[in-house]
Design a protein around this motif. Structure first.
Motif, PDB file in Angstrom:
ATOM      1  N   PRO A   1       0.448  -2.535  -0.466  1.00 27.96           N
ATOM      2  CA  PRO A   1       0.224  -1.238  -1.122  1.00 27.96           C
ATOM      3  C   PRO A   1      -0.069  -1.376  -2.614  1.00 27.96           C
ATOM      4  O   PRO A   1       0.389  -2.323  -3.251  1.00 27.96           O
ATOM      5  CB  PRO A   1       1.564  -0.522  -0.922  1.00 27.96           C
ATOM      6  CG  PRO A   1       2.572  -1.623  -0.847  1.00 27.96           C
ATOM      7  CD  PRO A   1       1.870  -2.744  -0.109  1.00 27.96           C
ATOM      8  N   ILE A   2      -0.827  -0.434  -3.148  1.00 26.49           N
ATOM      9  CA  ILE A   2      -0.926  -0.291  -4.607  1.00 26.49           C
ATOM     10  C   ILE A   2       0.433   0.249  -5.034  1.00 26.49           C
ATOM     11  O   ILE A   2       0.745   1.423  -4.825  1.00 26.49           O
ATOM     12  CB  ILE A   2      -2.065   0.658  -5.001  1.00 26.49           C
ATOM     13  CG1 ILE A   2      -3.403   0.101  -4.506  1.00 26.49           C
ATOM     14  CG2 ILE A   2      -2.086   0.860  -6.509  1.00 26.49           C
ATOM     15  CD1 ILE A   2      -4.599   1.008  -4.804  1.00 26.49           C
ATOM     16  N   ALA A   3       1.252  -0.624  -5.591  1.00 26.56           N
ATOM     17  CA  ALA A   3       2.691  -0.363  -5.661  1.00 26.56           C
ATOM     18  C   ALA A   3       3.119   0.321  -6.954  1.00 26.56           C
ATOM     19  O   ALA A   3       4.173   0.953  -6.992  1.00 26.56           O
ATOM     20  CB  ALA A   3       3.458  -1.675  -5.500  1.00 26.56           C
TER      21      ALA A   3
ATOM     22  N   THR B   1       0.580   3.603 -11.907  1.00 31.89           N
ATOM     23  CA  THR B   1       0.586   4.093 -13.295  1.00 31.89           C
ATOM     24  C   THR B   1       0.516   2.949 -14.294  1.00 31.89           C
ATOM     25  O   THR B   1       0.267   3.168 -15.469  1.00 31.89           O
ATOM     26  CB  THR B   1       1.852   4.929 -13.596  1.00 31.89           C
ATOM     27  OG1 THR B   1       3.015   4.089 -13.435  1.00 31.89           O
ATOM     28  CG2 THR B   1       1.958   6.123 -12.657  1.00 31.89           C
ATOM     29  N   ALA B   2       0.725   1.717 -13.800  1.00 35.43           N
ATOM     30  CA  ALA B   2       0.673   0.547 -14.687  1.00 35.43           C
ATOM     31  C   ALA B   2      -0.496  -0.370 -14.344  1.00 35.43           C
ATOM     32  O   ALA B   2      -0.578  -1.487 -14.852  1.00 35.43           O
ATOM     33  CB  ALA B   2       1.989  -0.233 -14.587  1.00 35.43           C
ATOM     34  N   SER B   3      -1.409   0.071 -13.485  1.00 37.39           N
ATOM     35  CA  SER B   3      -2.462  -0.795 -12.963  1.00 37.39           C
ATOM     36  C   SER B   3      -3.851  -0.180 -13.164  1.00 37.39           C
ATOM     37  O   SER B   3      -4.003   1.046 -13.227  1.00 37.39           O
ATOM     38  CB  SER B   3      -2.217  -1.008 -11.465  1.00 37.39           C
ATOM     39  OG  SER B   3      -3.359  -1.551 -10.832  1.00 37.39           O
ATOM     40  N   ASP B   4      -4.864  -1.043 -13.232  1.00 33.83           N
ATOM     41  CA  ASP B   4      -6.240  -0.524 -13.278  1.00 33.83           C
ATOM     42  C   ASP B   4      -6.625   0.127 -11.958  1.00 33.83           C
ATOM     43  O   ASP B   4      -7.609   0.863 -11.893  1.00 33.83           O
ATOM     44  CB  ASP B   4      -7.228  -1.651 -13.612  1.00 33.83           C
ATOM     45  CG  ASP B   4      -7.147  -2.036 -15.080  1.00 33.83           C
ATOM     46  OD1 ASP B   4      -6.596  -1.238 -15.865  1.00 33.83           O
ATOM     47  OD2 ASP B   4      -7.627  -3.117 -15.440  1.00 33.83           O
ATOM     48  N   TRP B   5      -5.932  -0.198 -10.872  1.00 36.12           N
ATOM     49  CA  TRP B   5      -6.045   0.597  -9.644  1.00 36.12           C
ATOM     50  C   TRP B   5      -4.983   1.679  -9.730  1.00 36.12           C
ATOM     51  O   TRP B   5      -3.904   1.555  -9.157  1.00 36.12           O
ATOM     52  CB  TRP B   5      -5.793  -0.269  -8.407  1.00 36.12           C
ATOM     53  CG  TRP B   5      -7.028  -0.898  -7.845  1.00 36.12           C
ATOM     54  CD1 TRP B   5      -8.308  -0.748  -8.287  1.00 36.12           C
ATOM     55  CD2 TRP B   5      -7.090  -1.784  -6.720  1.00 36.12           C
ATOM     56  NE1 TRP B   5      -9.165  -1.495  -7.509  1.00 36.12           N
ATOM     57  CE2 TRP B   5      -8.451  -2.134  -6.538  1.00 36.12           C
ATOM     58  CE3 TRP B   5      -6.138  -2.313  -5.855  1.00 36.12           C
ATOM     59  CZ2 TRP B   5      -8.866  -2.996  -5.522  1.00 36.12           C
ATOM     60  CZ3 TRP B   5      -6.557  -3.165  -4.860  1.00 36.12           C
ATOM     61  CH2 TRP B   5      -7.919  -3.502  -4.678  1.00 36.12           C
ATOM     62  N   GLY B   6      -5.275   2.730 -10.495  1.00 34.07           N
ATOM     63  CA  GLY B   6      -4.310   3.802 -10.644  1.00 34.07           C
ATOM     64  C   GLY B   6      -4.552   4.572 -11.937  1.00 34.07           C
ATOM     65  O   GLY B   6      -4.880   5.757 -11.894  1.00 34.07           O
TER      66      GLY B   6
ATOM     67  N   ASP C   1       3.441   7.376  -7.786  1.00 35.40           N
ATOM     68  CA  ASP C   1       3.670   5.956  -8.063  1.00 35.40           C
ATOM     69  C   ASP C   1       4.914   5.549  -7.268  1.00 35.40           C
ATOM     70  O   ASP C   1       6.023   6.003  -7.545  1.00 35.40           O
ATOM     71  CB  ASP C   1       3.891   5.751  -9.572  1.00 35.40           C
ATOM     72  CG  ASP C   1       4.063   4.285  -9.925  1.00 35.40           C
ATOM     73  OD1 ASP C   1       4.981   3.626  -9.371  1.00 35.40           O
ATOM     74  OD2 ASP C   1       3.287   3.783 -10.755  1.00 35.40           O
ATOM     75  N   ALA C   2       4.722   4.687  -6.273  1.00 38.39           N
ATOM     76  CA  ALA C   2       5.822   4.339  -5.360  1.00 38.39           C
ATOM     77  C   ALA C   2       6.978   3.684  -6.105  1.00 38.39           C
ATOM     78  O   ALA C   2       8.149   3.917  -5.780  1.00 38.39           O
ATOM     79  CB  ALA C   2       5.307   3.413  -4.255  1.00 38.39           C
ATOM     80  N   THR C   3       6.673   2.871  -7.101  1.00 35.77           N
ATOM     81  CA  THR C   3       7.745   2.209  -7.843  1.00 35.77           C
ATOM     82  C   THR C   3       8.566   3.225  -8.635  1.00 35.77           C
ATOM     83  O   THR C   3       9.806   3.194  -8.605  1.00 35.77           O
ATOM     84  CB  THR C   3       7.152   1.142  -8.779  1.00 35.77           C
ATOM     85  OG1 THR C   3       6.523   0.131  -7.975  1.00 35.77           O
ATOM     86  CG2 THR C   3       8.227   0.503  -9.639  1.00 35.77           C
ATOM     87  N   LEU C   4       7.892   4.135  -9.327  1.00 35.13           N
ATOM     88  CA  LEU C   4       8.623   5.156 -10.092  1.00 35.13           C
ATOM     89  C   LEU C   4       9.435   6.063  -9.165  1.00 35.13           C
ATOM     90  O   LEU C   4      10.567   6.428  -9.470  1.00 35.13           O
ATOM     91  CB  LEU C   4       7.645   5.997 -10.927  1.00 35.13           C
ATOM     92  CG  LEU C   4       6.824   5.229 -11.971  1.00 35.13           C
ATOM     93  CD1 LEU C   4       5.948   6.187 -12.771  1.00 35.13           C
ATOM     94  CD2 LEU C   4       7.747   4.435 -12.904  1.00 35.13           C
ATOM     95  N   LEU C   5       8.851   6.406  -8.023  1.00 31.99           N
ATOM     96  CA  LEU C   5       9.576   7.236  -7.053  1.00 31.99           C
ATOM     97  C   LEU C   5      10.821   6.530  -6.536  1.00 31.99           C
ATOM     98  O   LEU C   5      11.888   7.137  -6.392  1.00 31.99           O
ATOM     99  CB  LEU C   5       8.656   7.579  -5.878  1.00 31.99           C
ATOM    100  CG  LEU C   5       7.602   8.661  -6.133  1.00 31.99           C
ATOM    101  CD1 LEU C   5       6.557   8.621  -5.029  1.00 31.99           C
ATOM    102  CD2 LEU C   5       8.265  10.045  -6.214  1.00 31.99           C
ATOM    103  N   MET C   6      10.652   5.247  -6.232  1.00 38.68           N
ATOM    104  CA  MET C   6      11.782   4.476  -5.709  1.00 38.68           C
ATOM    105  C   MET C   6      12.905   4.437  -6.737  1.00 38.68           C
ATOM    106  O   MET C   6      14.084   4.563  -6.385  1.00 38.68           O
ATOM    107  CB  MET C   6      11.313   3.059  -5.360  1.00 38.68           C
ATOM    108  CG  MET C   6      12.377   2.134  -4.823  1.00 38.68           C
ATOM    109  SD  MET C   6      13.235   2.744  -3.342  1.00 38.68           S
ATOM    110  CE  MET C   6      11.901   2.772  -2.157  1.00 38.68           C
TER     111      MET C   6
ATOM    112  N   GLU D   1       5.578  -6.932  -7.216  1.00 43.65           N
ATOM    113  CA  GLU D   1       6.857  -7.300  -7.822  1.00 43.65           C
ATOM    114  C   GLU D   1       7.595  -6.076  -8.370  1.00 43.65           C
ATOM    115  O   GLU D   1       8.824  -6.006  -8.342  1.00 43.65           O
ATOM    116  CB  GLU D   1       6.657  -8.356  -8.919  1.00 43.65           C
ATOM    117  CG  GLU D   1       5.748  -7.958 -10.071  1.00 43.65           C
ATOM    118  CD  GLU D   1       4.250  -8.014  -9.746  1.00 43.65           C
ATOM    119  OE1 GLU D   1       3.904  -8.408  -8.606  1.00 43.65           O
ATOM    120  OE2 GLU D   1       3.445  -7.647 -10.610  1.00 43.65           O
ATOM    121  N   ALA D   2       6.819  -5.093  -8.844  1.00 43.18           N
ATOM    122  CA  ALA D   2       7.470  -3.891  -9.395  1.00 43.18           C
ATOM    123  C   ALA D   2       8.202  -3.125  -8.291  1.00 43.18           C
ATOM    124  O   ALA D   2       9.356  -2.724  -8.449  1.00 43.18           O
ATOM    125  CB  ALA D   2       6.414  -2.992 -10.050  1.00 43.18           C
TER     126      ALA D   2
END
Lengths: 277, 277
Positions: B171-173, B176-181, B200-205, B231-232
């Motif tokens: 997944p694009i994980a 918000t921190a990636s060029d895919w996003g 953003d799955a990482t921020l949601l998690m 990794e995030a």
């Protein structure tokens, strides 16, 4: 030989390779799935010949065969269906020329120089594979779909001892009597119908049979039943008392969804033969 | 609703349907696999959200999911990844516009009128499916690949109680921190980054976690690791003590060969959750 791509796949590798074909006088591309076992030594090989309009890629991505090949430790070869390139003759129809090699050696203009798919599949590509990959060329099986089923059956019956098992999905079963056959055999081989006989699975079955097991699946809702003529081959198999299974599958059509639905059985069928020796 | 095609497939039916979408203000197409069990009554549903450049068709033909869905008696839904049609805005880049809806409701020009993929997947399509097919909408799971993995994770975490299980392939994980996003969230939602957080799955998690099991597979040889940022999310899952499994798979890349290699595990994972209730 040139590596186009290699992707990890079910613990093994799905590769795509190209090479200069002396037989077809053009560059040819093929797919090869090697299971994990190939790292430790030669593995048995199952050929998958594709149908009209296909390249090496269709079955490789849509038939779902790799999962079962990995389970049985078998390699899968996905050849192209015709010569390719700008100087290769073609036709506007989808069923002649590029994507429609019909697994014969053309003798007629303009097809003759490049359309040598019989020799390519029977001679050149096996030599290349045996030389470059961990494949046990003493243990080969062959299958195919539609035009590729025709190719698989005719190659298997014409090359006794080469393939330990043969199967087909909705093969063009009696091309000398069908519009999927007469047109192409005339174009590639000329009008002398005696030269067509070795490229007709039904005629071959009447003549020579196959020294091993055969498995054929045919969808009962196939939109091309009139062109495929499965009844001719099913009758010939029964008349010859040929060891084999012909399954008419209710509801299934000619698509890759049909192939994918029964590919597990076909790979297991070939595995039985390839590991029996 | 219009039937585009229906093919027999593993004892069930692989259908493709189109309908006028009020939410996206265009015709939308989706794939639906119904296992044989759907003839006898509603079956659980597994959503498969696809990645950049895909339509409803890619996973339907290349992921090899139907064999396992048939085994478990589960339906598969394959939605498109964006609105379509001549009057729908697009961009020359593969990762913006058509084929790149990112599962958000666009608020910005020129995307706003049609690019409403969040509401389409979360509201409109489930209602249509529940009304027209033998699906048990109380038993839904969701998975996806790449941009679709992002969609699956963000939908699951934002809609508590909707999905009993969620999984993702590469997944694009952390978009918000990636060029895919960043590029797409800016284009679709504007520059106010507070509005990006729910996508953003990482921020949601970090914020809310998921009330059920999570399964994530990531290829260690994925060519897009820098953009996916696994990794995030892996760190966030561990930090949150979220019930879940994150698997780093050596040698696998971003392709459908990777997805196909592990789809059996994902369908079985969802089946466990969908049949537990």
């Amino acid at each position: 030989m040139k590596t186009i791509s290699e992707n990890a796949c079910f613990g093994g590798t799905q590769g795509v390779y190209s090479h200069a074909s002396a037989v077809c006088q053009c560059d040819m591309t093929f797919g090869l799935f090697l299971p994990a076992e190939a790292k430790d030594g030669p593995v048995p090989v199952l050929w998958y010949l594709s149908g009209l309009t296909c390249t090496h890629e269709n079955a490789m991505t849509k038939a779902g065969a790799q999962v079962w090949a990995a389970e049985h430790g078998i390699a899968l070869v996905f050849p192209d269906t015709s010569p390719r390139g700008e100087d290769v003759a073609d036709d506007e129809a989808y069923d002649l020329g590029k994507g429609a090699g019909f697994y014969v050696n053309a003798t007629q203009t303009p097809w003759a120089p490049h359309f040598q798919m019989w020799d390519y599949i029977a001679e050149e590509l096996p030599k290349l594979l045996g030389k470059n990959f961990a494949l046990d060329m003493e243990r080969q099986g062959i299958t195919g779909h539609s035009m590729g089923g025709h190719g698989a059956l005719t190659l298997a019956m014409n090359l006794p001892g080469r393939f330990l098992s043969v199967s087909a999905f909705a093969p063009i079963a009696n091309p000398t009597a069908s519009d999927w056959g007469r047109k192409q055999l005339t174009a590639y081989l000329g009008e002398e119908t005696a030269k067509w006989a070795k490229h007709d699975a039904t005629l071959l079955m009447q003549e020579t049979d196959f020294d091993g097991p055969i498995l054929i699946d045919q969808g009962a809702s196939d939109q091309f039943l009139d062109l495929l003529m499965p009844e001719a081959l099913a009758g010939a198999i029964a008349a010859k008392r040929q060891q084999g299974t012909f399954r008419m599958q209710p509801g299934y059509d000619h698509s890759y969804f049909f192939v994918a639905s029964f590919i597990e059985d076909h790979v297991a069928f070939h595995a039985d033969a390839l590991y029996a020796g």
